[in-house]
Write an enzyme that holds these catalytic residues in place. Structure first.
Site, PDB file in Angstrom:
ATOM      1  CB  SER A  10      -0.944   0.015   1.206  1.00  0.00           C
ATOM      2  OG  SER A  10      -0.225   0.182   2.411  1.00  0.00           O
ATOM      3  CE  LYS A  30      -2.912   2.493   4.654  1.00  0.00           C
ATOM      4  NZ  LYS A  30      -2.746   1.641   3.462  1.00  0.00           N
TER       5      LYS A  30
END
Length: 292
Positions: free
Chosen positions: A83, A144
């Site tokens: 990701s 993230k």
């Protein structure tokens, strides 16, 4: 008379020399006596108990030092997914700075419920790569990039990121490998955030599932997180209440664990601690790679 005196004097001198010799021999003998041997009177059981105590104390000190290090300074994590490509790859072993944002209940190996909010709180900067506890399941760690700060509006429109109504410039950097996705290649872009920080991100398909969204308004005390691999990241663009593909939603500041600062090393796919022959299967070009 003089002869008698000489004889007497010689006798006295001989006696003095004999006495001095005796004293010297006595001193030497006393100094040369062997030291008394110290005998350990403990039985085998007591020796074993004492050794166990010593080992326990060493282990306890080591564990305390490790806990202090992991809680307040640095903690390692392994990247389990794609990701955050093209900046982090599956198998990367990263170092996270724990002191950047202060201390919360999630800073400890076991969450401490009596700690509310953050102690010595320092807000993250837009663009930081952050490890945090997933709000809907605090047992899970996510990583993230901080895109939206408290009070910001964030939106994706036609594959383009907007922050506070202003488009975020993205410069085409050419094709890159797309791992863990059906497409073989992705397009890399250098994105320039409103505070001037830049980073690489990649886009695999146009008009992806999260390339057009509504406008998100970041609540106070929360952050909006996005993966750098825009078409392969469940992040704040996805609701945690989605029954089919729950995402991250907004991330409370107390869930922040630390800022990722370095790729220490990186293992190739298929490497495992249970397979000694794979221990040196490294991506050697990713050693000591700083994160931006």
């Amino acid at each position: 008379m003089a002869k008698h005196d000489d004889t007497a004097n010689e006798a006295i001198a001989a006696a003095a020399n004999a006495a001095e010799k005796i004293d010297h021999e006595t001193v030497v003998t006393a100094n040369d006596e062997p030291e008394e041997e110290v005998v350990d009177t403990r039985d085998a059981k007591q020796v074993a108990v004492d050794e166990a105590k010593e080992i326990f104390s060493v282990v306890a000190v080591a564990l305390i030092l490790v806990m202090i290090l992991r809680t307040f300074l640095f903690q390692p994590f392994t990247i389990p997914s794609a990701s955050m490509e093209p900046n982090l790859y599956e198998g990367d072993y990263i170092i996270v700075s724990k002191w950047d944002y202060g201390i919360s209940k999630y800073s400890f190996p076991i969450a401490l419920p009596f700690i509310k909010g953050r102690i010595m709180n320092h807000a993250p900067t837009r663009g930081d790569v952050v490890v945090f506890k997933l709000p809907r399941d605090p047992k899970v760690d996510y990583i993230k990039r901080v895109i939206g700060l408290p009070g910001d509006t964030v939106q994706m429109k036609k594959d383009q990121l907007y922050v506070n109504g202003v488009v975020v410039p993205a410069t085409d950097m050419g094709p890159v490998d797309a791992r863990g996705f059906e497409a073989r290649y992705a397009t890399a872009y250098r994105e320039s955030l409103p505070n001037g920080r830049t980073h690489l991100m990649q886009d695999i398909v146009k008009d992806g599932r999260a390339d057009d969204t509504g406008e998100f308004v970041v609540p106070a005390g929360n952050y909006f997180m996005m993966g750098d691999n825009r078409d392969n990241s469940l992040d704040s663009r996805f609701s945690p209440d989605d029954p089919y593909e729950p995402g991250v939603g907004f991330v409370p500041e107390e869930n922040l664990e630390g800022r990722a600062v370095l790729v220490l090393m990186s293992w190739k796919e298929g490497s495992s601690l249970w397979k000694p022959w794979t221990w040196l299967n490294f991506h050697w070009n990713r050693f000591f790679k700083p994160l931006h």
